[in-house]
Write a protein that holds these residues in place. Structure first.
Motif, PDB file in Angstrom:
ATOM      1  N   LEU A  23       0.694  -1.046   0.004  1.00 40.20           N
ATOM      2  CA  LEU A  23       0.126   0.012   0.017  1.00 40.20           C
ATOM      3  C   LEU A  23       0.783   1.254  -0.064  1.00 40.20           C
ATOM      4  O   LEU A  23       1.710   1.445   0.826  1.00 40.20           O
ATOM      5  CB  LEU A  23      -0.847  -0.086   1.013  1.00 40.20           C
ATOM      6  CG  LEU A  23      -1.924   1.030   1.465  1.00 40.20           C
ATOM      7  CD1 LEU A  23      -2.713   1.363   0.332  1.00 40.20           C
ATOM      8  CD2 LEU A  23      -2.571   1.150   2.757  1.00 40.20           C
ATOM      9  N   GLN A  24       0.633   2.215  -1.018  1.00 42.48           N
ATOM     10  CA  GLN A  24       1.621   3.394  -1.267  1.00 42.48           C
ATOM     11  C   GLN A  24       0.561   4.384  -0.505  1.00 42.48           C
ATOM     12  O   GLN A  24      -0.543   4.618  -0.794  1.00 42.48           O
ATOM     13  CB  GLN A  24       1.778   3.672  -2.453  1.00 42.48           C
ATOM     14  CG  GLN A  24       2.841   2.541  -3.101  1.00 42.48           C
ATOM     15  CD  GLN A  24       3.066   2.821  -4.644  1.00 42.48           C
ATOM     16  OE1 GLN A  24       2.313   3.389  -5.443  1.00 42.48           O
ATOM     17  NE2 GLN A  24       4.162   2.187  -5.119  1.00 42.48           N
ATOM     18  N   PHE A  25       1.406   5.629   0.022  1.00 39.71           N
ATOM     19  CA  PHE A  25       0.925   6.528   0.612  1.00 39.71           C
ATOM     20  C   PHE A  25       1.435   7.823  -0.282  1.00 39.71           C
ATOM     21  O   PHE A  25       2.537   8.045  -0.180  1.00 39.71           O
ATOM     22  CB  PHE A  25       1.125   6.900   2.126  1.00 39.71           C
ATOM     23  CG  PHE A  25       0.822   5.639   2.882  1.00 39.71           C
ATOM     24  CD1 PHE A  25      -0.548   5.297   2.865  1.00 39.71           C
ATOM     25  CD2 PHE A  25       1.760   4.840   3.341  1.00 39.71           C
ATOM     26  CE1 PHE A  25      -0.913   4.229   3.740  1.00 39.71           C
ATOM     27  CE2 PHE A  25       1.280   3.775   4.532  1.00 39.71           C
ATOM     28  CZ  PHE A  25      -0.031   3.622   4.441  1.00 39.71           C
ATOM     29  N   HIS A  26       0.559   8.676  -1.060  1.00 41.97           N
ATOM     30  CA  HIS A  26       0.796   9.903  -1.802  1.00 41.97           C
ATOM     31  C   HIS A  26       1.143  10.949  -0.847  1.00 41.97           C
ATOM     32  O   HIS A  26       1.949  11.963  -1.424  1.00 41.97           O
ATOM     33  CB  HIS A  26       0.019  10.139  -2.910  1.00 41.97           C
ATOM     34  CG  HIS A  26      -0.119   8.823  -3.758  1.00 41.97           C
ATOM     35  ND1 HIS A  26      -0.670   8.738  -5.077  1.00 41.97           N
ATOM     36  CD2 HIS A  26       0.395   7.502  -3.640  1.00 41.97           C
ATOM     37  CE1 HIS A  26      -0.674   7.808  -5.838  1.00 41.97           C
ATOM     38  NE2 HIS A  26      -0.031   7.026  -4.704  1.00 41.97           N
ATOM     39  N   THR A  27       0.497  11.248   0.179  1.00 44.58           N
ATOM     40  CA  THR A  27       0.599  12.218   1.139  1.00 44.58           C
ATOM     41  C   THR A  27       0.622  11.817   2.713  1.00 44.58           C
ATOM     42  O   THR A  27       0.013  10.864   3.002  1.00 44.58           O
ATOM     43  CB  THR A  27      -0.537  13.376   0.792  1.00 44.58           C
ATOM     44  OG1 THR A  27      -2.000  12.304   1.314  1.00 44.58           O
ATOM     45  CG2 THR A  27      -0.693  13.760  -0.654  1.00 44.58           C
ATOM     46  N   VAL A  28       1.294  12.943   3.291  1.00 48.13           N
ATOM     47  CA  VAL A  28       1.290  12.813   4.765  1.00 48.13           C
ATOM     48  C   VAL A  28       0.729  14.056   5.135  1.00 48.13           C
ATOM     49  O   VAL A  28       1.356  15.094   4.950  1.00 48.13           O
ATOM     50  CB  VAL A  28       2.433  12.339   5.454  1.00 48.13           C
ATOM     51  CG1 VAL A  28       2.603  12.621   6.811  1.00 48.13           C
ATOM     52  CG2 VAL A  28       3.162  11.084   4.848  1.00 48.13           C
ATOM     53  N   ALA A  29      -0.253  14.108   6.134  1.00 48.28           N
ATOM     54  CA  ALA A  29      -0.908  15.352   6.552  1.00 48.28           C
ATOM     55  C   ALA A  29      -1.322  15.650   7.897  1.00 48.28           C
ATOM     56  O   ALA A  29      -1.651  14.506   8.552  1.00 48.28           O
ATOM     57  CB  ALA A  29      -2.245  15.480   5.701  1.00 48.28           C
ATOM     58  N   ALA A  30      -0.976  16.646   8.360  1.00 49.91           N
ATOM     59  CA  ALA A  30      -1.215  16.878   9.630  1.00 49.91           C
ATOM     60  C   ALA A  30      -2.498  17.579  10.019  1.00 49.91           C
ATOM     61  O   ALA A  30      -2.672  18.000  11.119  1.00 49.91           O
ATOM     62  CB  ALA A  30       0.054  17.711  10.382  1.00 49.91           C
ATOM     63  N   PRO A  37      -5.027  13.000  -0.920  1.00 49.23           N
ATOM     64  CA  PRO A  37      -5.088  11.580  -1.679  1.00 49.23           C
ATOM     65  C   PRO A  37      -4.172  10.663  -1.129  1.00 49.23           C
ATOM     66  O   PRO A  37      -2.897  10.929  -1.178  1.00 49.23           O
ATOM     67  CB  PRO A  37      -4.864  12.020  -3.089  1.00 49.23           C
ATOM     68  CG  PRO A  37      -4.250  13.480  -3.047  1.00 49.23           C
ATOM     69  CD  PRO A  37      -4.525  13.913  -1.911  1.00 49.23           C
ATOM     70  N   LYS A  38      -4.570   9.292  -0.819  1.00 54.48           N
ATOM     71  CA  LYS A  38      -3.919   8.281  -0.531  1.00 54.48           C
ATOM     72  C   LYS A  38      -2.957   8.729   0.557  1.00 54.48           C
ATOM     73  O   LYS A  38      -1.758   8.308   0.523  1.00 54.48           O
ATOM     74  CB  LYS A  38      -3.256   7.551  -1.450  1.00 54.48           C
ATOM     75  CG  LYS A  38      -3.972   7.008  -2.862  1.00 54.48           C
ATOM     76  CD  LYS A  38      -3.211   6.028  -3.852  1.00 54.48           C
ATOM     77  CE  LYS A  38      -4.255   5.471  -4.792  1.00 54.48           C
ATOM     78  NZ  LYS A  38      -3.661   4.594  -5.692  1.00 54.48           N
ATOM     79  N   GLY A  39      -3.644   9.270   1.625  1.00 56.03           N
ATOM     80  CA  GLY A  39      -2.730  10.040   2.462  1.00 56.03           C
ATOM     81  C   GLY A  39      -2.682   9.178   3.849  1.00 56.03           C
ATOM     82  O   GLY A  39      -3.631   8.406   4.437  1.00 56.03           O
ATOM     83  N   VAL A  40      -1.776   9.486   4.520  1.00 56.86           N
ATOM     84  CA  VAL A  40      -1.520   9.221   6.034  1.00 56.86           C
ATOM     85  C   VAL A  40      -1.837  10.372   6.761  1.00 56.86           C
ATOM     86  O   VAL A  40      -1.179  11.490   6.655  1.00 56.86           O
ATOM     87  CB  VAL A  40      -0.081   8.776   6.467  1.00 56.86           C
ATOM     88  CG1 VAL A  40       0.046   8.279   7.992  1.00 56.86           C
ATOM     89  CG2 VAL A  40       0.197   7.470   5.498  1.00 56.86           C
ATOM     90  N   TYR A  41      -2.917  10.214   7.934  1.00 57.78           N
ATOM     91  CA  TYR A  41      -3.156  11.450   8.581  1.00 57.78           C
ATOM     92  C   TYR A  41      -2.557  11.140  10.027  1.00 57.78           C
ATOM     93  O   TYR A  41      -2.609  10.318  10.565  1.00 57.78           O
ATOM     94  CB  TYR A  41      -4.589  11.339   8.712  1.00 57.78           C
ATOM     95  CG  TYR A  41      -5.312  12.650   9.573  1.00 57.78           C
ATOM     96  CD1 TYR A  41      -4.969  13.945   9.576  1.00 57.78           C
ATOM     97  CD2 TYR A  41      -6.207  11.740  10.703  1.00 57.78           C
ATOM     98  CE1 TYR A  41      -5.638  14.622  10.439  1.00 57.78           C
ATOM     99  CE2 TYR A  41      -6.522  12.789  11.562  1.00 57.78           C
ATOM    100  CZ  TYR A  41      -6.280  14.132  11.579  1.00 57.78           C
ATOM    101  OH  TYR A  41      -6.997  15.141  12.464  1.00 57.78           O
ATOM    102  N   LEU A  42      -2.238  12.357  10.418  1.00 56.82           N
ATOM    103  CA  LEU A  42      -1.421  12.486  11.693  1.00 56.82           C
ATOM    104  C   LEU A  42      -2.439  13.590  12.577  1.00 56.82           C
ATOM    105  O   LEU A  42      -2.024  14.706  12.162  1.00 56.82           O
ATOM    106  CB  LEU A  42      -0.051  12.769  11.842  1.00 56.82           C
ATOM    107  CG  LEU A  42       1.077  11.867  11.308  1.00 56.82           C
ATOM    108  CD1 LEU A  42       0.844  11.695   9.696  1.00 56.82           C
ATOM    109  CD2 LEU A  42       2.168  12.133  11.876  1.00 56.82           C
TER     110      LEU A  42
END
Length: 149
Positions: A23-30, A37-42
C-alpha cells in the motif's frame, strides 16, 4: 518513490486494520481539512477529526496509543500507533529522506502537507454564501458613500 505500509510498519509495529506492505501513501497530512489523496493522517495540528481526514482522502492514520480511535473507523483502515505523534512524524520524515536518497527514480514522491498558520491568520477566507453576501453588501455601501462625498 512513495512511502509504503511496509515502511511505516517498520517504524510503528503496533497496528490495526489491513496489513498490505505494498500500500502506497501519496501524502502525509497533519490536518484533517487538507485534501490528502492516498494519505496518512497525523492529528498533530488538532484533536483529530478522522472522519474528515478520510473524507479528504486519508487511507491510513498515525494515532497516539493512549487515545481511542473513533468507533466509526472502518475495520480495514490501517492505524499505526505511537507514544508521540511529533516524534513519529520526525521518524517518518527521516525514513523517507533516507529512502529517496537511495532511490534512482524520484518521479513519484510522497507529499508532506501542513497548514501555514500565519497565512491562515492573514487571509480571511470563507465559503459561506451568507457571509460573502454581507461583505459584498457592505463594500457596495461604502463605495456609494465614497462617490457621494
Amino acid at each position: 518513490m512513495y512511502l509504503t505500509y511496509g515502511d511505516l510498519a517498520k517504524l510503528f509495529p503496533n497496528t490495526t486494520g489491513i496489513k498490505d506492505n505494498e500500500l502506497q501513501f501519496h501524502t502525509v497530512a497533519a490536518s484533517s481539512s487538507i485534501v490528502q489523496p492516498k494519505g496518512v493522517y497525523l492529528p498533530i495540528e488538532e484533536s483529530g477529526d478522522l472522519k474528515e481526514a478520510i473524507g479528504n482522502g486519508a487511507v491510513a492514520a498515525l494515532w497516539k496509543e493512549k487515545d481511542e480511535v473513533p468507533a466509526y473507523t472502518p475495520n480495514h483502515f490501517p492505524v499505526f500507533y505511537t507514544n508521540d505523534l511529533t516524534k513519529g512524524l520526525k521518524d517518518i520524515m527521516e525514513l523517507y529522506i533516507e529512502k529517496i536518497s537511495k532511490a534512482e527514480e524520484k518521479i513519484n514522491i510522497t507529499n508532506f502537507l501542513f497548514l501555514d498558520e500565519k497565512s491562515l491568520k492573514e487571509n480571511e477566507a470563507t465559503y459561506d454564501i451568507a457571509v460573502m453576501a454581507e461583505k459584498l453588501y457592505e463594500a457596495s455601501g461604502n463605495a456609494k458613500r465614497e462617490r457621494r462625498g
